[in-house]
Design a protein around this motif. Structure first.
Motif, PDB file in Angstrom:
ATOM      1  N   ARG A  63      -9.206  49.399  46.854  1.00 25.77           N
ATOM      2  CA  ARG A  63      -9.860  50.595  47.251  1.00 25.77           C
ATOM      3  C   ARG A  63      -9.848  50.924  48.703  1.00 25.77           C
ATOM      4  N   TYR A  64     -10.121  49.809  49.463  1.00 20.62           N
ATOM      5  CA  TYR A  64      -9.880  50.177  50.728  1.00 20.62           C
ATOM      6  C   TYR A  64      -8.694  50.326  51.435  1.00 20.62           C
ATOM      7  N   ASP A  65      -7.365  49.928  50.729  1.00 23.56           N
ATOM      8  CA  ASP A  65      -6.213  50.231  51.178  1.00 23.56           C
ATOM      9  C   ASP A  65      -5.852  51.838  50.825  1.00 23.56           C
ATOM     10  N   TYR A  66      -6.529  52.283  49.685  1.00 21.90           N
ATOM     11  CA  TYR A  66      -6.229  53.618  49.405  1.00 21.90           C
ATOM     12  C   TYR A  66      -6.879  54.397  50.193  1.00 21.90           C
ATOM     13  N   GLU A  67      -8.370  53.964  50.595  1.00 20.70           N
ATOM     14  CA  GLU A  67      -9.011  55.048  51.349  1.00 20.70           C
ATOM     15  C   GLU A  67      -8.621  55.041  52.847  1.00 20.70           C
ATOM     16  N   ILE A  68      -7.816  54.090  53.290  1.00 17.33           N
ATOM     17  CA  ILE A  68      -6.881  54.063  54.433  1.00 17.33           C
ATOM     18  C   ILE A  68      -5.741  54.916  54.479  1.00 17.33           C
ATOM     19  N   SER A  69      -5.040  54.973  53.315  1.00 16.54           N
ATOM     20  CA  SER A  69      -3.980  55.883  53.034  1.00 16.54           C
ATOM     21  C   SER A  69      -4.410  57.256  53.052  1.00 16.54           C
ATOM     22  N   LEU A  70      -5.866  57.491  52.112  1.00 18.24           N
ATOM     23  CA  LEU A  70      -6.280  58.804  52.121  1.00 18.24           C
ATOM     24  C   LEU A  70      -6.362  59.266  53.414  1.00 18.24           C
ATOM     25  N   ASN A  71      -6.870  58.564  54.287  1.00 16.72           N
ATOM     26  CA  ASN A  71      -7.542  59.126  55.676  1.00 16.72           C
ATOM     27  C   ASN A  71      -6.309  59.241  56.387  1.00 16.72           C
ATOM     28  N   GLU A  72      -5.265  58.570  56.298  1.00 18.29           N
ATOM     29  CA  GLU A  72      -3.855  58.898  57.240  1.00 18.29           C
ATOM     30  C   GLU A  72      -3.410  60.284  56.492  1.00 18.29           C
ATOM     31  N   HIS A  73      -3.523  60.421  55.345  1.00 11.87           N
ATOM     32  CA  HIS A  73      -3.080  61.610  54.634  1.00 11.87           C
ATOM     33  C   HIS A  73      -3.737  62.803  55.291  1.00 11.87           C
ATOM     34  N   LYS A  74      -5.279  62.558  55.307  1.00 10.82           N
ATOM     35  CA  LYS A  74      -6.024  63.580  55.778  1.00 10.82           C
ATOM     36  C   LYS A  74      -5.518  63.811  57.408  1.00 10.82           C
ATOM     37  N   GLU A  75      -5.574  63.078  58.014  1.00 12.68           N
ATOM     38  CA  GLU A  75      -4.929  63.239  59.304  1.00 12.68           C
ATOM     39  C   GLU A  75      -3.542  64.084  59.632  1.00 12.68           C
ATOM     40  N   LYS A  76      -2.889  63.369  58.834  1.00 16.39           N
ATOM     41  CA  LYS A  76      -1.491  64.135  58.709  1.00 16.39           C
ATOM     42  C   LYS A  76      -1.509  65.675  58.303  1.00 16.39           C
ATOM     43  N   ILE A  77      -2.323  66.133  57.468  1.00 17.60           N
ATOM     44  CA  ILE A  77      -2.533  67.477  56.845  1.00 17.60           C
ATOM     45  C   ILE A  77      -3.108  68.236  57.891  1.00 17.60           C
ATOM     46  N   ILE A  78      -4.343  67.671  58.436  1.00 17.52           N
ATOM     47  CA  ILE A  78      -5.062  68.268  59.625  1.00 17.52           C
ATOM     48  C   ILE A  78      -4.363  68.947  60.840  1.00 17.52           C
ATOM     49  N   GLN A  79      -3.459  68.024  61.158  1.00 14.96           N
ATOM     50  CA  GLN A  79      -2.699  67.960  62.404  1.00 14.96           C
ATOM     51  C   GLN A  79      -1.492  69.236  61.779  1.00 14.96           C
ATOM     52  N   ASN A  80      -0.955  69.135  60.497  1.00 19.60           N
ATOM     53  CA  ASN A  80      -0.052  70.225  60.301  1.00 19.60           C
ATOM     54  C   ASN A  80      -0.560  71.479  60.096  1.00 19.60           C
ATOM     55  N   ILE A  81      -1.795  71.676  59.606  1.00 20.69           N
ATOM     56  CA  ILE A  81      -2.431  72.970  59.500  1.00 20.69           C
ATOM     57  C   ILE A  81      -3.016  73.353  61.061  1.00 20.69           C
ATOM     58  N   THR A  82      -3.387  72.491  61.913  1.00 17.95           N
ATOM     59  CA  THR A  82      -3.534  72.891  63.239  1.00 17.95           C
ATOM     60  C   THR A  82      -2.389  73.280  64.050  1.00 17.95           C
ATOM     61  N   ILE A  95     -11.421  69.214  54.082  1.00 13.15           N
ATOM     62  CA  ILE A  95     -10.408  68.135  54.001  1.00 13.15           C
ATOM     63  C   ILE A  95     -10.949  67.121  54.105  1.00 13.15           C
ATOM     64  N   ILE A  96     -11.837  66.783  54.962  1.00 14.37           N
ATOM     65  CA  ILE A  96     -12.393  65.158  55.335  1.00 14.37           C
ATOM     66  C   ILE A  96     -13.430  64.942  54.148  1.00 14.37           C
ATOM     67  N   ASN A  97     -13.819  65.797  53.377  1.00 16.79           N
ATOM     68  CA  ASN A  97     -14.816  65.531  52.290  1.00 16.79           C
ATOM     69  C   ASN A  97     -14.102  65.149  50.825  1.00 16.79           C
ATOM     70  N   CYS A  98     -12.565  65.331  50.841  1.00 13.89           N
ATOM     71  CA  CYS A  98     -11.901  65.206  49.749  1.00 13.89           C
ATOM     72  C   CYS A  98     -12.048  63.567  49.599  1.00 13.89           C
ATOM     73  N   LYS A  99     -12.101  63.234  48.221  1.00 15.34           N
ATOM     74  CA  LYS A  99     -12.113  61.938  47.887  1.00 15.34           C
ATOM     75  C   LYS A  99     -10.682  61.355  47.137  1.00 15.34           C
ATOM     76  N   LYS A 100      -9.583  62.220  47.163  1.00 14.21           N
ATOM     77  CA  LYS A 100      -8.498  61.875  46.337  1.00 14.21           C
ATOM     78  C   LYS A 100      -7.344  62.405  47.343  1.00 14.21           C
ATOM     79  N   ILE A 101      -6.195  61.879  47.455  1.00 16.28           N
ATOM     80  CA  ILE A 101      -5.056  62.380  47.954  1.00 16.28           C
ATOM     81  C   ILE A 101      -4.632  63.665  47.308  1.00 16.28           C
TER      82      ILE A 101
END
Length: 709
Positions: A63-82, A95-101
């Motif tokens: 679960r922790y590994d998934y949350e790390i991957s989720l956060n990394e994905h959020k960062e990537k998407i936020i950067q792309n939209i920015t 985006i930050i409030n999302c619980k799934k990739i």
């Protein structure tokens, strides 16, 4: 860019999922991040974790590994939209409030550059302003606005604008969510036969005309439907009422305003649902169902492998193994109780040779000249015929030696391996396979550890499962069992040693090399001087490495060297003699509490040390029932309804268990016989011996269904 850290609510979700505290989750993550293994944490850090077991820690890690991957994905998407200049505070928080990739990807859909869609082509033609104009639901005539697009063509411009609106609706997270909920909660999955010739054995017969509610479909049904569809046996479709979702979308985009644009928008919404939204959402639902089914199948496979590896050893038994065959003959291997090969031979009593007399002479000579305690027969091709021959021979000669049927899964993999060739260079693959069958009876774990766990397990649709995820779970299972049982550092193979907490192939080989060069390792302190055994490696591994008949009796226990001082105090305080059998040692909770306070140590630690002393000479697997030894064979004609039989569970699946009751084919213990139909895995497991009754007999197909006695 601002880095998104693991949010507090993410810790809370993990804690709630496992019904533990947030503090426990954070402690586990901190220990894992400091390179502590799961077996080490579970066994030697109980006072910190609150007695969390390996499974709970493994789930926390995943679960922790998934949350790390989720956060990394959020960062990537936020950067792309920015980078596209379209980021807003509201969108970022969404985006930050999302619980799934998958939720993040749905938000990102409108911002993905689409090169070949109809909407993308319309945007290239400059029709996006027209689409936005129509969505404002203008009052009055829209003719003047349309005239701006005369060069493109009015009809073409209108169609292009409608295509853009259709894509906007398809990307609308709210509408998408409404449709998804409607399909999942109220829809049906229906399958129909497509090409029966693609299913000659009628494996998928149940799905030739099948229907079930989407939200109630079982994981094994998802896997079966997926495979049957890939093999072009069936067609699959969803049935649901889309009218409610379309009404919701229509209201959102038209508000029932009277406008010349209204009909165009309604047309766009209907097109969006039929062409874009429904197929996309159906795929998303199926993807989620399939992922959930994969996880369940991986869990099933892992549990089955665990139970295979936990089969108790048949201690101090000489085993004559038979690897059955027809044309190539049955290979025999007699293996001593300490796993040494005594002899090999071949008999040809089966078709096409039928050399029964010759086979009996060979068998009689082996049994007369050697001490054989058990005959082990592989369960592969010709197993039944070979079992009948062996049984008839024993009866004829009044020899009282029991036989056992042994799973051959993976035996051919091992027998063709480099390790097998090195150990028995002069023997054929088939004879090595027979040796493996014998050793599986004498010490299952030591033999099966040599084989990729995917080759020894049984389950559903394992070949359809993601290799990476399956391997991760199976490796966890193997390491958990190896470390629970413990490993004799002086006799164990490299295959066993490298599975010990903290060890790997290089450090395990260093131990083997040290044994070869120096000789027996006499105590755990000596382990520290072995090359590749760093301070961290020693900390993580030493408690799981046993040294029998060494210079320190504590080295035979699972007590960690870091706790030897407190262990010695316990031994002295409670007048314990480690040379004695302490399995019935009784120390009250009050005594343990008083001792722990007096010596400033945790109650968990004292309890653990006392338990280790009590189990000093016991094997963790001793608590499990030994394999079913048979003295006779059954035939289908011998069976009667309600007849009592004993059987060995050979496989566990979602719809029941297959049980070897002594006839040619395994009997089915259907899920309908279980009280808890949601989790039969908590009731039966592979290798388990069950007392059963015959429930039904299918004379034509020679199929047997059993029930609990």
């Amino acid at each position: 860019m601002e880095k998104i850290e693991l949010l507090e609510n993410q810790y809370i979700e993990i804690a709630n999922e496992l019904s533990i505290t947030i503090k426990q989750v954070k402690i586990i993550i901190d220990l894992l991040n400091k390179d502590n293994t799961i077996p080490f944490i579970a066994r030697y850090r109980k006072e910190l974790t609150g007695n969390l077991n390996e499974e709970q820690i493994f789930v926390i890690k995943k679960r922790y590994d998934y949350e790390i991957s989720l956060n990394e994905h959020k960062e990537k998407i936020i950067q792309n939209i920015t980078n596209k200049g379209k980021m807003t505070d509201e969108l970022k928080q969404q985006i930050i409030n999302c619980k799934k990739i998958s939720e993040v990807d749905n938000i990102y859909k409108p911002y993905v550059e689409r090169k070949k869609t109809r909407a993308a082509e319309a945007i290239k033609l400059g029709l996006e302003p027209l689409a936005k104009y129509l969505l404002t639901l203008p009052k009055g005539s829209i003719e003047d606005e349309l005239k701006k697009y005369n060069t493109i063509g009015i009809e073409k411009a209108i169609q292009g604008a409608k295509d853009i609106i259709a894509e906007i609706v398809a990307d609308d997270i709210e509408i998408r969510g409404i449709l998804k909920k409607s399909i999942f909660d109220y829809g049906f999955i229906k399958t129909k036969l497509k090409k029966q010739e693609n299913d000659e054995n009628k494996v998928y017969k149940i799905y030739y005309n099948f229907s079930t509610k989407i939200k109630k479909i079982f994981e094994y049904q998802v896997m079966a439907i997926s495979r049957a569809e890939k093999e072009k046996v069936i067609s699959v479709k969803y049935e649901f009422d889309k009218s409610f979702s379309i009404k919701q979308a229509t209201w959102k985009y038209t508000k029932n305003y009277v406008s010349e644009a209204t009909k165009l928008i309604v047309d766009s919404i209907n097109d969006s649902f039929n062409r874009l939204l429904i197929p996309s959402v159906e795929n998303e639902i199926w993807s989620e169902l399939y992922h959930k089914a994969e996880e369940k199948c991986i869990d099933i496979f892992s549990k089955n492998v665990e139970n295979i590896l936990l089969q108790p050893p048949m201690k101090e038994k000489n085993v004559l193994a038979v690897d059955p065959a027809f044309r190539t003959g049955c290979k025999l291997a007699l293996v001593s109780s300490n796993n040494d090969l005594i002899l090999t031979s071949t008999i040809y009593q089966n078709e096409p040779f039928n050399k029964i007399d010759e086979a009996e002479i060979i068998l009689e000579k082996i049994l007369k000249e050697n001490n054989v305690d058990i005959i082990a027969i592989g369960n592969g091709t010709a197993s039944r015929e070979t079992e009948i021959f062996i049984n008839n021979f024993l009866k004829k000669n009044n020899i009282k030696i029991p036989h056992v049927i042994v799973s051959e899964a993976g035996a051919s993999v091992y027998s063709a391996s480099e390790n097998a060739r090195k150990e028995f260079p002069d023997l054929s693959v088939e004879k090595r396979s027979a040796i493996s069958i014998a050793r599986r009876v004498i010490d299952p774990l030591s033999e099966l550890i040599k084989i990729d766990p995917k080759s020894i397990g049984t389950g559903q649709y394992q070949h359809d499962l993601p290799k990476k995820d399956l391997d991760k779970n199976l490796n966890f299972v193997v390491e958990k069992i190896v470390n629970r049982i413990g490993v004799d550092i002086n006799t164990s193979s490299i295959d066993l040693l490298k599975r010990v907490s903290g060890l790997d192939s290089k450090s395990a080989k260093a131990i083997i090399d040290y044994r070869s060069d120096i000789g027996k390792i006499n105590n755990r302190e000596e382990i520290k001087i072995i090359p590749k055994i760093t301070k961290k490696v020693f900390e993580q591994s030493s408690g799981f490495l046993r040294i029998k008949n060494g210079s320190n009796l504590l080295d035979e226990t699972s007590i960690h060297p870091e706790n030897y001082d407190i262990a010695k105090k316990i031994i002295k305080n409670f007048n314990i003699n480690l040379l004695d059998d302490n399995s019935n040692l009784l120390i009250s909770n009050d005594e343990i509490e008083i001792f722990s306070k007096k010596n400033n140590c945790s109650i968990e630690l004292v309890n653990d040390i006392v338990k280790s002393i009590k189990q000093k000479r016991r094997d963790y697997r001793d608590d499990f029932r030994t394999p079913l030894l048979r003295h006779d064979v059954l035939e289908f004609k011998d069976l009667k309804i309600d007849m009592e039989v004993s059987g060995v569970v050979r496989n566990v699946v979602d719809f029941g268990a297959f049980v070897d009751i002594g006839i040619k084919d395994d009997a089915l213990l259907h899920i309908s016989n279980f009280k808890d139909k949601e989790d039969i895995y908590s009731v039966v497991s592979i290798g388990q011996i069950l007392d059963l009754k015959i429930k039904s007999l299918d004379e034509d197909r020679k199929k047997v269904e059993v029930k609990f006695a």
